[in-house]
Design a protein around this motif. Structure first.
Motif, mmCIF file in Angstrom:
data_model
loop_
_atom_site.group_PDB
_atom_site.id
_atom_site.type_symbol
_atom_site.label_atom_id
_atom_site.label_comp_id
_atom_site.label_asym_id
_atom_site.label_seq_id
_atom_site.Cartn_x
_atom_site.Cartn_y
_atom_site.Cartn_z
ATOM 1 N N PRO A 297 -1.284 50.338 83.752
ATOM 2 C CA PRO A 297 -0.197 50.363 84.747
ATOM 3 C C PRO A 297 1.129 49.842 84.218
ATOM 4 N N ASP A 298 1.112 48.776 83.423
ATOM 5 C CA ASP A 298 2.368 48.241 82.890
ATOM 6 C C ASP A 298 3.028 49.226 81.935
ATOM 7 N N GLN A 299 2.230 49.852 81.076
ATOM 8 C CA GLN A 299 2.775 50.835 80.142
ATOM 9 C C GLN A 299 3.315 52.051 80.894
ATOM 10 N N ALA A 300 2.598 52.459 81.926
ATOM 11 C CA ALA A 300 3.040 53.608 82.720
ATOM 12 C C ALA A 300 4.367 53.313 83.404
ATOM 13 N N HIS A 301 4.462 52.120 84.007
ATOM 14 C CA HIS A 301 5.709 51.739 84.688
ATOM 15 C C HIS A 301 6.863 51.694 83.699
ATOM 16 N N ALA A 302 6.629 51.114 82.514
ATOM 17 C CA ALA A 302 7.697 51.015 81.521
ATOM 18 C C ALA A 302 8.146 52.388 81.046
ATOM 19 N N LEU A 303 7.193 53.310 80.869
ATOM 20 C CA LEU A 303 7.529 54.660 80.428
ATOM 21 C C LEU A 303 8.434 55.359 81.432
#
Length: 901
Positions: A297-303
């Motif tokens: 989720p954190d990587q997805a949000h950052a992307l």
């Protein structure tokens, strides 16, 4: 919930949207910290633009305007700004003052960004905010010479009146969200969307990040496909450990590339994706294709945040890639096994595996692809984007979709309704797991399955929904190669009686009609058929039929006005082999098929469907199973019927008091913060706001009150009904909370005491009604789907609704066509038209009931569930006998507002 909370304007979170040139901006409420930037927005304007904005060039105008925009939020004041790369580029605001349901509106756009759609986009968002606050009109003052802002107001698509006063003009803009306005918003959104996809699907420079030096990596496979697929523009690899990969120049980073890429393919481990995306954004890339899977989720949000910040469109993550076979582009950024052949089919899928299967199936059929997009987890680019691209690319004639989810179904539906009038849109109805459970339920929310909701969307939008990849390809073959039938009347001709029977069964099961042939046509057919043939429907031409005879029979059937399509079922025979007759050639080489579809069934065929070469460069679909051919013809007939019917309209309803309904809703929710089921009085008041007919009733909390009410409400037969009530009671029949046929005071008293005893601690009162007359018991209801919006259900009511689950559904707001379809779709529909000898019910009143239910659901987003069961339908009218309504504290959402996911 305090009055202050209820009256406070709802907080509108920041959203990203596209300008006319496809670039991304953030639209958000003004905050106090924006004061200096807003003042600078005005101070940096040219003297001429300042004069046009403030009617003067006072040095104090900028500060005062910034002060007003940054004032604390309160009812009647809203200020929104447009921001790009952290810089404020536009402002729009309204103030109601003492103008009641109107507001003064103003806009400002920074110098250098005019004619990019900044002001129009801000006004659209301001209109949405104002409508949610009950504001019905904007007024705006402008100098008569300010042609740009006056043109902006006119082009909005809203009704506008102008009053001139010397050098000034006062514009009054009505905020009605009618179809004219929605179409104008759509047109602007479509142009912006297509412009934003240019660097994705027509890139001039592509870079692949993550292309390894050794075989086996996904990035290397995509780079290989780009090089061997004919992409002729600038192509780079990004790899710090190589100078060249597969002969393509490699550089250590995106920032080190000699040319800014339009499209960057990202095939790096999940942990590296956010940083890679940030580097691409800072380098000026305009689109990302992220094939990497497994983002947390954190990587997805950052992307996604990075893509929004830098204005990059994003396909993926977790996808197969994209391709565009357009001449001069030849982009194949996928890791599929083969390159797609050029053609006219647009394909968009969420599953890479489904994408491979579709590309492979289309290739076997000889149907080429215009463009392909594997959307993966669909963070940004969606099926809606691809439909709009295909609509204007000048090449796509057939759209194939596989969508597992919908970000904005109502916006998708409007787009699909428009696009499908130009080309067929086919989809696989994926994720039908809810279909395995019983649809029968005793209240609306339980009856409304996600499968039912999707099917309503597809039906109303004119989308051809199939149940498997195989069925989709079978249907695509027919729609690609054959004209649409005028109706559903099919004639079958065969050289083997058994094959004809199978074909007839398949057609009947698919909902097609096998009309009896006229005596004259029968005589004409028998005149050319061999002895022993039978000219019914199916036409059994026997194994002795020759090539010439079969061609003549097919031609005569196609020329007959009572036949809309011909299905030819053939089996190989020794007779044809001995005479050299090619029965398939008799069908495929006919010079014309007279504008009607023809399909062949060959039971010995190895592939499920093939396209056979036909005369004049055409093709004819050939199926291994008659069921496949029948399904494809049925889909074609339904599409023809949908196209033949003019677009529906949402009828105007007299007597709907939306203002009063909203007041009742807000008052109830003020006392019930978590929502809940309405009490009988509030429920009846809400229904009355929409003139929904209810059986007379009375509320009683004591035995004596019940007796008095029963005396007053007894009908001609002297009997009444008593229903127990307490908050949350759903299944009255199941809980034995209803007493029917009560005669006299003693039975009323006994019924009340029974409820008091059995429901002690729960019972809050009883509802007394006269015993209803005879009629058909129906069910009508609404459920508010979090994603799809309000869904109207209709079907058989009473206790039968729990057993049979005979329901149909359509998404609100209902058009005149939708309500007709809703009434005729359930299995119980013949009862409404007089089957069984009872006479037809009042269909006009039934339509009105459903339209008013739809209007109520569209007006009130807090309407979580409505349950009318039973609704008594009789020749003399329609009456709701029992109604339940559940509200939840929801704020209105504008499904048509332009914004990115």
């Amino acid at each position: 919930m305090s009055d202050d909370v209820l009256n406070r304007p709802p907080v509108r979170p920041p959203v990203h949207a596209l300008l006319a040139d496809g670039t991304t901006v953030c639209i958000r409420p003004v905050a106090p910290a924006d004061h200096d930037q807003l003042q600078g927005l005005y101070e940096e304007m040219s003297p001429e633009n300042l004069r046009l904005r403030f009617f003067s060039a006072s040095p104090f105008s900028a500060g005062r305007a910034a002060d007003r925009a940054c004032a604390p939020a309160h009812p009647g004041h809203r200020a929104l700004l447009a921001e790009r790369h952290g810089q404020v580029i536009g402002l729009a605001e309204y103030h109601t003052g003492d103008t009641g349901d109107g507001a003064d509106m103003s806009i400002a756009v920074c110098d250098g960004l005019h004619h990019r759609g900044v002001g129009t986009l801000l006004v659209e968002h301001l209109v949405s905010a104002a409508r949610a606050e009950g504001i019905t009109a904007f007024t705006a003052d402008a100098l008569c010479e300010n042609h740009e802002v006056l043109r902006l107001f006119v082009d909005l698509g809203l009704r506008i009146t102008r009053r001139f006063d010397g050098p000034e003009v006062r514009c009054t803009i009505r905020l009605d969200q009618d179809d004219t306005y929605l179409s104008a918003v759509e047109a602007r959104g479509r142009a912006a969307d297509v412009a934003s996809l240019e660097p994705l699907l027509r890139p001039q420079t592509v870079a692949v990040v993550g292309a390894g030096r050794k075989p086996g990596s996904v990035g290397r496979a995509i780079l290989h496909h780009l090089k061997t697929g004919g992409y002729s523009h600038r192509l780079f690899a990004v790899n710090p450990g190589a100078d060249h990969i597969l002969g393509v120049p490699a550089h250590p980073s995106v920032s080190a590339l000699p040319r800014t890429p339009d499209l960057v393919v990202v095939a790096v481990p999940a942990a590296a994706v956010p940083a890679t995306a940030e580097e691409c954004g800072k380098a000026g890339a305009r689109a990302l294709l992220v094939v990497t899977a497994g983002l947390d989720p954190d990587q997805a949000h950052a992307l996604l945040a990075t893509c929004r910040t830098h204005g990059m469109r994003l396909v993926g993550p977790n996808c197969l890639g994209i391709s565009n076979t357009e001449p001069g582009v030849s982009l194949d950024a996928t890791f599929a096994a083969d390159h797609p052949r050029p053609g006219t089919a647009g394909v968009a899928v969420q599953s890479g595996g489904v994408g491979i299967a579709l590309l492979d199936g289309l290739s076997r059929l000889g149907i080429g692809v215009s463009s392909f997009a594997s959307l993966g987890d669909k963070y940004d680019v969606s099926g809606n984007d691809m439909l709009q691209w295909w609509e204007g690319d000048g090449r796509t004639e057939l759209a194939l979709l596989h969508l597992e989810s919908f970000g904005s179904p109502r916006a998708f539906s409007r787009t699909a309704r428009r696009v499908t009038r130009r080309m067929p849109i086919l989809t696989v109805d994926a994720g039908r797991t809810d279909a395995g459970r019983r649809a029968a339920a005793s209240h609306t929310a339980a009856a409304a399955t996600r499968t039912m909701t999707r099917q309503a969307l597809f039906t109303q939008a004119g989308i051809t929904a199939t149940r498997s990849i195989g069925e989709l390809l079978e249907t695509a073959a027919l729609l690609h190669s054959q004209p649409l039938p005028a109706d559903d009347r099919v004639a079958i001709v065969t050289n083997a009686g058994g094959a004809g029977v199978l074909a007839a069964d398949a057609c009947a099961e698919a909902g097609l009609t096998l009309p009896p042939l006229t005596p004259q046509l029968i005589d004409d057919l028998l005149a050319v058929l061999p002895e022993g043939a039978a000219a019914g429907n199916p036409v059994d031409a026997t194994a002795a039929v020759t090539e010439a005879q079969l061609a003549d029979v097919v031609d005569r059937l196609l020329r007959h006005p009572g036949v809309d399509a011909v299905l030819v079922a053939l089996v190989p025979t020794a007779v044809a082999a001995a005479t050299g007759d090619d029965l398939v050639r008799a069908v495929t080489q006919a010079p014309t098929h007279r504008g009607k579809p023809v399909a062949v069934v060959r039971l010995q065929q190895e592939l499920p469907v093939k396209l056979l070469p036909a005369a004049e460069g055409g093709t004819i679909p050939s199926y291994a199973e008659p069921q496949a051919a029948a399904r494809a013809l049925a889909h074609a007939a339904r599409r023809a019927a949908w196209l033949a019917r003019p677009a529906g309209t949402v009828p105007d309803l007299e007597g709907a008091d939306t203002t009063r309904a909203r007041e009742l809703t807000e008052t109830f929710l003020a006392g019930h913060e978590d929502g809940g089921w309405l009490d009988p009085h509030t429920c009846a008041d809400l229904l009355a706001c929409y003139d929904i007919p209810q059986l007379p009733w009375a509320w009683a909390q004591t035995e004596e009150d019940a007796v008095i009410a029963a005396r007053r409400l007894r009908g001609p037969d002297g009997r009444v009904v008593m229903k127990a009530h307490w908050p949350g009671l759903l299944h009255k029949s199941r809980q034995r909370a209803v007493h029917l046929d009560l005669e006299g005071d003693s039975q009323v008293r006994a019924a009340f005491r029974d409820f008091e005893t059995r429901f002690a601690g729960l019972l809050t009162g009883v509802v007394i009604q006269p015993l209803a007359a005879r009629g058909t018991e129906l069910f009508a209801g609404v459920v508010q789907d979090e994603v799809f919006g309000p869904l109207v259900l209709f079907g058989l009511g009473g206790t039968a609704t729990e057993v049979l689950g005979d329901h149909a559904a359509r998404l609100a707001p209902l058009t005149d066509h939708d309500v007709h379809d809703l009434i005729t779709a359930p299995r119980c529909a013949p009862l409404l038209f007089g089957a069984g000898g009872a006479g037809p019910v009042d269909l006009a009143d039934l339509e009105q009931l459903l339209l008013r239910l739809s209007r109520m659901a569209a007006d009130l987003p807090q309407l979580a569930e409505v349950d009318f069961n039973p609704v008594l339908a009789a020749p003399g009218g329609i009456t709701v006998l029992d109604a339940r309504v559940r509200l939840l504290p929801r704020r209105p959402q504008d499904p048509y507002l332009r914004r990115l996911r």
